[in-house]
Scaffold this motif. Structure first.
Motif, PDB file in Angstrom:
ATOM      1  N   GLU A   1      12.171   8.519   1.379  1.00  0.00           N
ATOM      2  CA  GLU A   1      11.260   9.405   0.663  1.00  0.00           C
ATOM      3  C   GLU A   1      10.347   8.632  -0.279  1.00  0.00           C
ATOM      4  O   GLU A   1      10.789   7.763  -1.021  1.00  0.00           O
ATOM      5  N   GLY A   2       9.053   8.901  -0.187  1.00  0.00           N
ATOM      6  CA  GLY A   2       8.080   8.296  -1.075  1.00  0.00           C
ATOM      7  C   GLY A   2       7.558   6.944  -0.631  1.00  0.00           C
ATOM      8  O   GLY A   2       6.710   6.361  -1.328  1.00  0.00           O
ATOM      9  N   ALA A   3       8.034   6.432   0.504  1.00  0.00           N
ATOM     10  CA  ALA A   3       7.611   5.088   0.930  1.00  0.00           C
ATOM     11  C   ALA A   3       6.714   5.122   2.153  1.00  0.00           C
ATOM     12  O   ALA A   3       6.368   4.072   2.696  1.00  0.00           O
ATOM     13  N   ARG A   4       6.296   6.316   2.589  1.00  0.00           N
ATOM     14  CA  ARG A   4       5.514   6.402   3.816  1.00  0.00           C
ATOM     15  C   ARG A   4       4.191   5.638   3.691  1.00  0.00           C
ATOM     16  O   ARG A   4       3.859   4.821   4.549  1.00  0.00           O
ATOM     17  N   ALA A   5       3.458   5.875   2.651  1.00  0.00           N
ATOM     18  CA  ALA A   5       2.126   5.275   2.516  1.00  0.00           C
ATOM     19  C   ALA A   5       2.195   3.743   2.455  1.00  0.00           C
ATOM     20  O   ALA A   5       1.469   3.055   3.193  1.00  0.00           O
ATOM     21  N   PRO A   6       3.033   3.159   1.599  1.00  0.00           N
ATOM     22  CA  PRO A   6       3.066   1.686   1.571  1.00  0.00           C
ATOM     23  C   PRO A   6       3.577   1.071   2.878  1.00  0.00           C
ATOM     24  O   PRO A   6       3.118  -0.015   3.267  1.00  0.00           O
ATOM     25  N   VAL A   7       4.493   1.761   3.572  1.00  0.00           N
ATOM     26  CA  VAL A   7       4.987   1.231   4.844  1.00  0.00           C
ATOM     27  C   VAL A   7       3.861   1.211   5.874  1.00  0.00           C
ATOM     28  O   VAL A   7       3.659   0.215   6.581  1.00  0.00           O
ATOM     29  N   LEU A   8       3.116   2.299   5.973  1.00  0.00           N
ATOM     30  CA  LEU A   8       2.024   2.347   6.940  1.00  0.00           C
ATOM     31  C   LEU A   8       0.925   1.357   6.581  1.00  0.00           C
ATOM     32  O   LEU A   8       0.292   0.758   7.461  1.00  0.00           O
ATOM     33  N   ASP A   9       0.675   1.176   5.274  1.00  0.00           N
ATOM     34  CA  ASP A   9      -0.319   0.191   4.856  1.00  0.00           C
ATOM     35  C   ASP A   9       0.113  -1.216   5.269  1.00  0.00           C
ATOM     36  O   ASP A   9      -0.718  -2.037   5.684  1.00  0.00           O
ATOM     37  N   ALA A  10       1.408  -1.515   5.158  1.00  0.00           N
ATOM     38  CA  ALA A  10       1.917  -2.832   5.544  1.00  0.00           C
ATOM     39  C   ALA A  10       1.742  -3.066   7.041  1.00  0.00           C
ATOM     40  O   ALA A  10       1.338  -4.157   7.471  1.00  0.00           O
ATOM     41  N   LEU A  11       2.018  -2.039   7.849  1.00  0.00           N
ATOM     42  CA  LEU A  11       1.852  -2.169   9.297  1.00  0.00           C
ATOM     43  C   LEU A  11       0.378  -2.318   9.659  1.00  0.00           C
ATOM     44  O   LEU A  11       0.020  -3.112  10.542  1.00  0.00           O
ATOM     45  N   ASP A  12      -0.484  -1.539   8.986  1.00  0.00           N
ATOM     46  CA  ASP A  12      -1.924  -1.669   9.246  1.00  0.00           C
ATOM     47  C   ASP A  12      -2.417  -3.064   8.870  1.00  0.00           C
ATOM     48  O   ASP A  12      -3.246  -3.667   9.572  1.00  0.00           O
ATOM     49  N   GLY A  13      -1.876  -3.599   7.760  1.00  0.00           N
ATOM     50  CA  GLY A  13      -2.292  -4.923   7.331  1.00  0.00           C
ATOM     51  C   GLY A  13      -1.880  -6.019   8.306  1.00  0.00           C
ATOM     52  O   GLY A  13      -2.540  -7.062   8.397  1.00  0.00           O
TER      53      GLY A  13
ATOM     54  N   ASP B   1      17.249  12.018   2.877  1.00  0.00           N
ATOM     55  CA  ASP B   1      16.961  10.710   2.305  1.00  0.00           C
ATOM     56  C   ASP B   1      15.731  10.051   2.934  1.00  0.00           C
ATOM     57  O   ASP B   1      15.155   9.129   2.360  1.00  0.00           O
ATOM     58  N   PHE B   2      15.343  10.517   4.120  1.00  0.00           N
ATOM     59  CA  PHE B   2      14.231   9.891   4.851  1.00  0.00           C
ATOM     60  C   PHE B   2      13.201  10.957   5.193  1.00  0.00           C
ATOM     61  O   PHE B   2      13.533  12.096   5.517  1.00  0.00           O
ATOM     62  N   GLU B   3      11.939  10.558   5.111  1.00  0.00           N
ATOM     63  CA  GLU B   3      10.875  11.516   5.382  1.00  0.00           C
ATOM     64  C   GLU B   3      10.186  11.289   6.718  1.00  0.00           C
ATOM     65  O   GLU B   3       9.475  12.163   7.206  1.00  0.00           O
TER      66      GLU B   3
ATOM     67  N   MET C   1       9.694  -7.156   9.257  1.00  0.00           N
ATOM     68  CA  MET C   1      10.773  -6.565   8.467  1.00  0.00           C
ATOM     69  C   MET C   1      10.681  -6.993   7.006  1.00  0.00           C
ATOM     70  O   MET C   1      10.990  -6.217   6.096  1.00  0.00           O
ATOM     71  N   GLU C   2      10.238  -8.210   6.750  1.00  0.00           N
ATOM     72  CA  GLU C   2      10.044  -8.652   5.371  1.00  0.00           C
ATOM     73  C   GLU C   2       8.923  -7.849   4.709  1.00  0.00           C
ATOM     74  O   GLU C   2       9.041  -7.453   3.538  1.00  0.00           O
ATOM     75  N   ARG C   3       7.863  -7.597   5.449  1.00  0.00           N
ATOM     76  CA  ARG C   3       6.755  -6.798   4.886  1.00  0.00           C
ATOM     77  C   ARG C   3       7.216  -5.371   4.586  1.00  0.00           C
ATOM     78  O   ARG C   3       6.856  -4.791   3.545  1.00  0.00           O
TER      79      ARG C   3
ATOM     80  N   GLY D   1       9.013  -1.081   0.413  1.00  0.00           N
ATOM     81  CA  GLY D   1       9.905  -0.045  -0.095  1.00  0.00           C
ATOM     82  C   GLY D   1      10.994   0.399   0.852  1.00  0.00           C
ATOM     83  O   GLY D   1      11.694   1.370   0.552  1.00  0.00           O
ATOM     84  N   VAL D   2      11.179  -0.285   1.993  1.00  0.00           N
ATOM     85  CA  VAL D   2      12.287   0.053   2.895  1.00  0.00           C
ATOM     86  C   VAL D   2      13.504  -0.735   2.435  1.00  0.00           C
ATOM     87  O   VAL D   2      13.537  -1.971   2.559  1.00  0.00           O
ATOM     88  N   PRO D   3      14.521  -0.072   1.863  1.00  0.00           N
ATOM     89  CA  PRO D   3      15.672  -0.794   1.311  1.00  0.00           C
ATOM     90  C   PRO D   3      16.613  -1.304   2.408  1.00  0.00           C
ATOM     91  O   PRO D   3      16.488  -0.939   3.577  1.00  0.00           O
TER      92      PRO D   3
END
Length: 458
Positions: free
Chosen positions: A10-22, A37-39, A55-57, A62-64
């Motif tokens: 929850e709450g980590a969707r935007a930064p995760v997608l930004d990391a993949l786009d990057g 616990d997951f969105e 996986m490091e990115r 924010g993926v614990p």
């Protein structure tokens, strides 16, 4: 190619997608309707060498660690967009997460490990006594020693102390169990009709091969360890490579056990030294390859501790190999000396007979009974000479003693000479060739040991 599925908290969707786009990763996003616990779940393809970087990115995004990430091998991916990914992530090295999982899978449960190890030792010991290379190789297919060797190195590099400790324990205890199994089997077989009474296992070629360890054995073990580590990193041929690792460990362990059973401490010690050298060399080469491949601890903050642990373990293994290499060097030197002596003696006799050019007298064979252990213990070399002479030619009665004196003076060492005579007939034709093919076989019946020079007439 790998297909990676990651549950986004929850709450980590935007930064995760930004990391993949990057990173230029094409992905599919699915809303998560299970536990709160997951969105969402994101799924994307990536080359094997890129999994660790991605996986490091995602971890930074924010993926614990207590989230879920599944890495799946793919059969076929059809897309013209993969070329850019492959160019971005070249190489075939798998991620540390996948390496850790494979190392865990390679180390079986204790009961399974010891069951297969004991069975492979029984088969290998049988193959040794039968002098059957095929049987020994078959036993290696059963031996489960690759798993502990690889898991010990992977655990050290990735800072999984439990995995490293279990890998080391399985190797040490397993090989001790293999030696004990060989000893017990040897004791049982001695009291049965399966082994002829008075058999000397030192004369069995497959056994003798494991009781004369030299530096070539070290290269075998180093190559096996490198091949094992490389096969895990690249995900190919691990079963066949496991056979190579087992060949370096199980047959000498079984030989050491047989040496104990037959009351031959020299055999047991020589084979045990070979086991230890091979064990250390396999672990050394695997450790170095994983380290040079750039694998880091699962917890990035433990890199300095892993570096110190790696350095200390390499030093301990290197010192162990250096100490045992004294034995390997001694055997290598002794083998070279005995082989050179045999070659020189044969050349000396051949040249002497050619220069003498006695009509009707032929040199049938020259064999030298001189092993590396004889050189170490100071035993005299024994030279067995078989000569063919015509019926009307009288052999000198002191020929053995004369050759004994000549060889002792030539090589500056005491030599025992035995001479056997065969009655020869030469056909009357150009370039005659005496028919001694069947007589050469009879030359093997000449006694192999003697306290002094003598003449034996056949």
């Amino acid at each position: 190619m790998r297909l990676v599925q990651v549950l986004i908290p929850e709450g980590a969707r935007a930064p995760v997608l930004d990391a993949l786009d990057g990173e230029g990763i094409d992905y599919a996003l699915f809303d998560e309707v299970g536990r709160g616990d997951f969105e969402a779940m994101v799924q994307f393809p990536v080359p094997p060498s890129g999994v660790e970087t991605i996986m490091e990115r995602l971890s930074e995004a924010g993926v614990p660690e207590d989230s879920y990430a599944i890495v799946l091998p793919t059969e076929t991916v059809v897309s013209q967009r993969l070329d850019a990914l492959i160019e971005r992530f070249p190489g075939l090295r798998i991620s540390r997460e996948e390496l850790h999982a494979r190392a865990e899978d390679l180390a079986p449960a204790n009961s399974t490990f010891f069951a297969f190890l004991i069975l492979s030792t029984v088969i290998a010991a049988t193959g040794l006594l039968l002098d059957s290379a095929a049987t020994i190789i078959g036993a290696m297919v059963v031996a489960p020693l690759m798993g502990p060797a690889i898991s010990a190195s992977v655990g050290t590099i990735l800072d999984d102390r439990e995995m490293a400790s279990r890998g080391v324990k399985l190797q040490v205890i397993g090989l001790a169990a293999a030696i004990a199994t060989g000893a017990i089997l040897g004791l049982l077989l001695q009291g049965s009709v399966l082994i002829p009474p008075g058999v000397d296992i030192r004369q069995i070629p497959q056994v003798a091969e494991r009781t004369s360890p030299n530096f070539l054995s070290l290269f075998l073990a180093l190559g096996s360890g490198l091949a094992g580590a490389l096969s895990i990193m690249r995900g190919s041929g691990s079963t066949l490579v496991g056979v190579a690792i087992a060949v370096a460990l199980v047959p000498p362990a079984a030989t050491a056990g047989l040496g104990i059973a037959f009351g031959l401490p020299a055999v047991a010690i020589a084979a045990a030294v070979l086991v230890l050298v091979n064990l250390l060399a396999i672990n050394l080469s695997a450790l170095l390859l994983f380290y040079w491949a750039g694998y880091k601890p699962l917890d990035a903050g433990q890199f300095e501790r892993v570096r110190k642990s790696f350095t200390s373990r390499i030093l301990v293994i290197a010192v162990g190999i250096a100490v045992l290499s004294i034995v390997l060097g001694g055997v290598t030197w002794a083998s070279f000396q005995t082989a050179s002596f045999e070659q020189q003696v044969q050349a000396e006799f051949q040249q002497g007979f050619e220069e003498a050019d006695i009509e009707g007298v032929e040199l049938v064979s020259v064999t030298v009974d001189y092993e590396p252990i004889d050189l170490v213990l100071g035993n005299e070399p024994q030279v067995n000479v078989l000569v063919a002479v015509p019926r009307d030619t009288e052999a000198p009665p002191d020929l053995a003693q004369r050759w004994d004196d000549e060889l002792s003076q030539e090589f500056d060492r005491d030599v025992v000479v035995r001479v056997g005579f065969l009655e020869a007939q030469i056909s009357e034709r150009e370039d005659p060739t005496p028919p001694f093919g069947d007589l050469r076989a009879r030359s093997q019946s000449i006694p192999q040991r003697g306290a002094s020079a003598s003449v034996a007439t056949v």
